[in-house]
Scaffold this motif. Structure first.
Motif, PDB file in Angstrom:
ATOM      1  N   ARG A 139       0.844  -1.364  -0.242  1.00  0.00           N
ATOM      2  CA  ARG A 139      -0.040   0.076   0.073  1.00  0.00           C
ATOM      3  C   ARG A 139       0.993   1.256   0.050  1.00  0.00           C
ATOM      4  O   ARG A 139       1.591   1.653   0.911  1.00  0.00           O
ATOM      5  N   LEU A 140       0.847   2.006  -1.213  1.00  0.00           N
ATOM      6  CA  LEU A 140       1.786   2.986  -1.266  1.00  0.00           C
ATOM      7  C   LEU A 140       1.143   4.354  -1.352  1.00  0.00           C
ATOM      8  O   LEU A 140       0.020   4.521  -1.775  1.00  0.00           O
ATOM      9  N   PRO A 141       1.745   5.592  -1.298  1.00  0.00           N
ATOM     10  CA  PRO A 141       1.046   6.780  -1.278  1.00  0.00           C
ATOM     11  C   PRO A 141       1.105   7.137  -2.585  1.00  0.00           C
ATOM     12  O   PRO A 141       1.813   6.656  -3.581  1.00  0.00           O
ATOM     13  N   HIS A 142       0.356   7.839  -3.111  1.00  0.00           N
ATOM     14  CA  HIS A 142       0.021   8.255  -4.550  1.00  0.00           C
ATOM     15  C   HIS A 142       1.319   9.247  -5.086  1.00  0.00           C
ATOM     16  O   HIS A 142       2.029   9.889  -4.170  1.00  0.00           O
ATOM     17  N   ALA A 143       1.635   9.098  -6.292  1.00  0.00           N
ATOM     18  CA  ALA A 143       2.759   9.657  -6.755  1.00  0.00           C
ATOM     19  C   ALA A 143       2.826  11.341  -6.830  1.00  0.00           C
ATOM     20  O   ALA A 143       1.619  11.789  -6.601  1.00  0.00           O
ATOM     21  N   ARG A 144       3.796  11.887  -6.480  1.00  0.00           N
ATOM     22  CA  ARG A 144       3.958  13.406  -6.355  1.00  0.00           C
ATOM     23  C   ARG A 144       4.917  13.988  -7.451  1.00  0.00           C
ATOM     24  O   ARG A 144       5.689  13.201  -7.784  1.00  0.00           O
ATOM     25  N   LEU A 145       4.701  15.287  -7.660  1.00  0.00           N
ATOM     26  CA  LEU A 145       5.581  15.838  -8.662  1.00  0.00           C
ATOM     27  C   LEU A 145       6.728  16.657  -8.068  1.00  0.00           C
ATOM     28  O   LEU A 145       6.415  17.452  -6.815  1.00  0.00           O
ATOM     29  N   ALA A 146       7.826  16.458  -8.391  1.00  0.00           N
ATOM     30  CA  ALA A 146       9.222  16.956  -7.978  1.00  0.00           C
ATOM     31  C   ALA A 146       9.052  18.546  -8.464  1.00  0.00           C
ATOM     32  O   ALA A 146       8.250  19.034  -9.138  1.00  0.00           O
ATOM     33  N   GLU A 147       9.906  19.456  -8.038  1.00  0.00           N
ATOM     34  CA  GLU A 147      10.106  20.741  -8.187  1.00  0.00           C
ATOM     35  C   GLU A 147      10.514  21.049  -9.802  1.00  0.00           C
ATOM     36  O   GLU A 147      11.415  20.032 -10.101  1.00  0.00           O
ATOM     37  N   PRO A 148       9.987  21.884 -10.743  1.00  0.00           N
ATOM     38  CA  PRO A 148      10.315  21.703 -12.162  1.00  0.00           C
ATOM     39  C   PRO A 148      11.858  22.281 -11.992  1.00  0.00           C
ATOM     40  O   PRO A 148      12.093  23.239 -11.183  1.00  0.00           O
ATOM     41  N   ASP A 198      -1.033  13.636 -17.079  1.00  0.00           N
ATOM     42  CA  ASP A 198      -1.165  12.416 -16.362  1.00  0.00           C
ATOM     43  C   ASP A 198       0.332  11.985 -15.889  1.00  0.00           C
ATOM     44  O   ASP A 198       0.326  10.767 -15.964  1.00  0.00           O
ATOM     45  N   LEU A 199       0.887  12.788 -15.659  1.00  0.00           N
ATOM     46  CA  LEU A 199       2.628  12.461 -15.229  1.00  0.00           C
ATOM     47  C   LEU A 199       2.352  11.671 -14.051  1.00  0.00           C
ATOM     48  O   LEU A 199       3.217  10.546 -13.867  1.00  0.00           O
ATOM     49  N   THR A 200       1.812  11.965 -13.046  1.00  0.00           N
ATOM     50  CA  THR A 200       1.461  11.114 -11.554  1.00  0.00           C
ATOM     51  C   THR A 200       0.876   9.625 -11.939  1.00  0.00           C
ATOM     52  O   THR A 200       1.507   8.621 -11.251  1.00  0.00           O
ATOM     53  N   LEU A 201      -0.198   9.457 -12.826  1.00  0.00           N
ATOM     54  CA  LEU A 201      -0.664   8.329 -13.110  1.00  0.00           C
ATOM     55  C   LEU A 201       0.512   7.179 -13.815  1.00  0.00           C
ATOM     56  O   LEU A 201       0.414   6.048 -13.510  1.00  0.00           O
ATOM     57  N   ARG A 202       1.029   8.026 -14.963  1.00  0.00           N
ATOM     58  CA  ARG A 202       2.150   7.409 -15.685  1.00  0.00           C
ATOM     59  C   ARG A 202       3.355   6.775 -14.376  1.00  0.00           C
ATOM     60  O   ARG A 202       3.848   5.669 -14.702  1.00  0.00           O
ATOM     61  N   ALA A 203       3.769   7.440 -13.620  1.00  0.00           N
ATOM     62  CA  ALA A 203       4.713   7.079 -12.540  1.00  0.00           C
ATOM     63  C   ALA A 203       4.072   6.212 -11.856  1.00  0.00           C
ATOM     64  O   ALA A 203       4.947   5.171 -11.281  1.00  0.00           O
ATOM     65  N   GLU A 204       2.976   6.165 -11.287  1.00  0.00           N
ATOM     66  CA  GLU A 204       2.283   4.936 -10.503  1.00  0.00           C
ATOM     67  C   GLU A 204       2.202   3.454 -11.259  1.00  0.00           C
ATOM     68  O   GLU A 204       2.624   2.671 -10.487  1.00  0.00           O
ATOM     69  N   LYS A 205       2.054   3.740 -12.669  1.00  0.00           N
ATOM     70  CA  LYS A 205       1.979   2.528 -13.367  1.00  0.00           C
ATOM     71  C   LYS A 205       3.203   1.780 -13.576  1.00  0.00           C
ATOM     72  O   LYS A 205       3.560   0.813 -13.196  1.00  0.00           O
ATOM     73  N   ASN A 206       4.074   2.716 -13.600  1.00  0.00           N
ATOM     74  CA  ASN A 206       5.649   2.255 -14.002  1.00  0.00           C
ATOM     75  C   ASN A 206       6.456   1.716 -12.639  1.00  0.00           C
ATOM     76  O   ASN A 206       7.015   0.727 -12.550  1.00  0.00           O
ATOM     77  N   THR A 207       5.956   2.335 -11.462  1.00  0.00           N
ATOM     78  CA  THR A 207       6.264   1.786 -10.250  1.00  0.00           C
ATOM     79  C   THR A 207       5.760   0.727  -9.777  1.00  0.00           C
ATOM     80  O   THR A 207       6.516  -0.342  -9.609  1.00  0.00           O
ATOM     81  N   THR A 208       4.487   0.385 -10.361  1.00  0.00           N
ATOM     82  CA  THR A 208       3.857  -0.814 -10.093  1.00  0.00           C
ATOM     83  C   THR A 208       4.489  -1.825 -10.915  1.00  0.00           C
ATOM     84  O   THR A 208       4.866  -3.077 -10.352  1.00  0.00           O
ATOM     85  N   SER A 209       4.857  -1.821 -12.214  1.00  0.00           N
ATOM     86  CA  SER A 209       5.417  -2.750 -12.950  1.00  0.00           C
ATOM     87  C   SER A 209       6.891  -3.148 -12.470  1.00  0.00           C
ATOM     88  O   SER A 209       7.286  -4.169 -12.407  1.00  0.00           O
TER      89      SER A 209
END
Length: 228
Positions: A139-148, A198-209
């Motif tokens: 059970r992980l926290p949702h992905a977040r965005l780093a500083e640009p 959808d950068l955070t959604l893509r990060a969660e998908k890649n983390t899951t993989s």
């Protein structure tokens, strides 16, 4: 017959013509004016052939980098987005025309934003494993965005217009043509664009993989990853 004695006229010896006494001052004024013109050309007009004529050399006298702090990273960057934005920033004086006071900068900024999942905040109940060690639930926290981050190598100023007062102010400034404002504005624009993607959604998908491949390589047959 009466002879009259004629007085001999004094002979004039040839002498050199004296130069005007003020010529050193004229030469000094000309040299000062020429130096001022060259300085203004170098400040406001970039003429490549001036570097060739005067043989301008570039020397790096920078000191070594000083380590200020170390931060342990407990996160996985699952995705990163590359962005480009054109910043048109204008500052005007209320009672003066732009030719007297005001600046307008056209800046093309290229930068990136990373999306990550923070593993450092995981508690004891975040990871569960069955007795046979074949099933794992995370059970992980949702992905977040780093500083640009704006890339200075891929960013450049297209044009910069300044009023007369601003140009004169740059002559006496320790940091002329300061462009921090456009850099900050560019970073804000890039960060806003990353939030709308959808950068955070893509990060969660890649983390899951990544976790599925890692845990199955360790012998787990069933891996479940959820985000909350």
């Amino acid at each position: 017959m009466r002879e009259h004695a004629e007085e001999a006229a004094p002979r004039r010896t040839p002498s050199r013509e004296r130069a005007p006494r003020g010529w050193p001052a004229v030469v000094a004024v000309v040299l000062v004016a020429l130096s001022l013109v060259l300085f203004l050309l170098g400040r406001f007009v970039h003429l490549p052939y001036l570097d060739d004529v005067f043989g301008v050399d570039t020397q790096d006298r920078s000191g070594p980098a000083v380590l200020k702090s170390i931060q342990d990273m407990h996160r996985y960057e699952g995705a990163a987005g590359n962005y480009q934005v054109v910043v048109d920033l204008e500052k005007d004086a209320r009672l003066l025309p732009d030719s007297i006071r005001g600046t307008r900068t056209l800046f093309v900024a290229s930068g990136s934003v990373a999306a990550y999942v923070d593993f450092g905040s995981l508690g004891q109940g975040s990871v569960t494993v069955d007795e046979k060690r074949t099933t794992a639930t995370l059970r992980l926290p949702h992905a977040r965005l780093a500083e640009p981050a704006v890339d200075p190598k891929r960013s450049y100023t297209v044009s910069k217009q300044r009023g007369l007062i601003d140009r004169l102010g740059d002559l006496f400034s320790d940091n002329p043509a300061d462009e921090r404002a456009v850099h900050v504005l560019a970073a804000d624009r890039i960060g806003a664009a990353a939030k709308e993607s959808d950068l955070t959604l893509r990060a969660e998908k890649n983390t899951t993989s990544m976790l599925h491949g890692l845990l199955r390589a360790l012998g787990f047959e069933q891996v479940t990853v959820t985000y909350a």
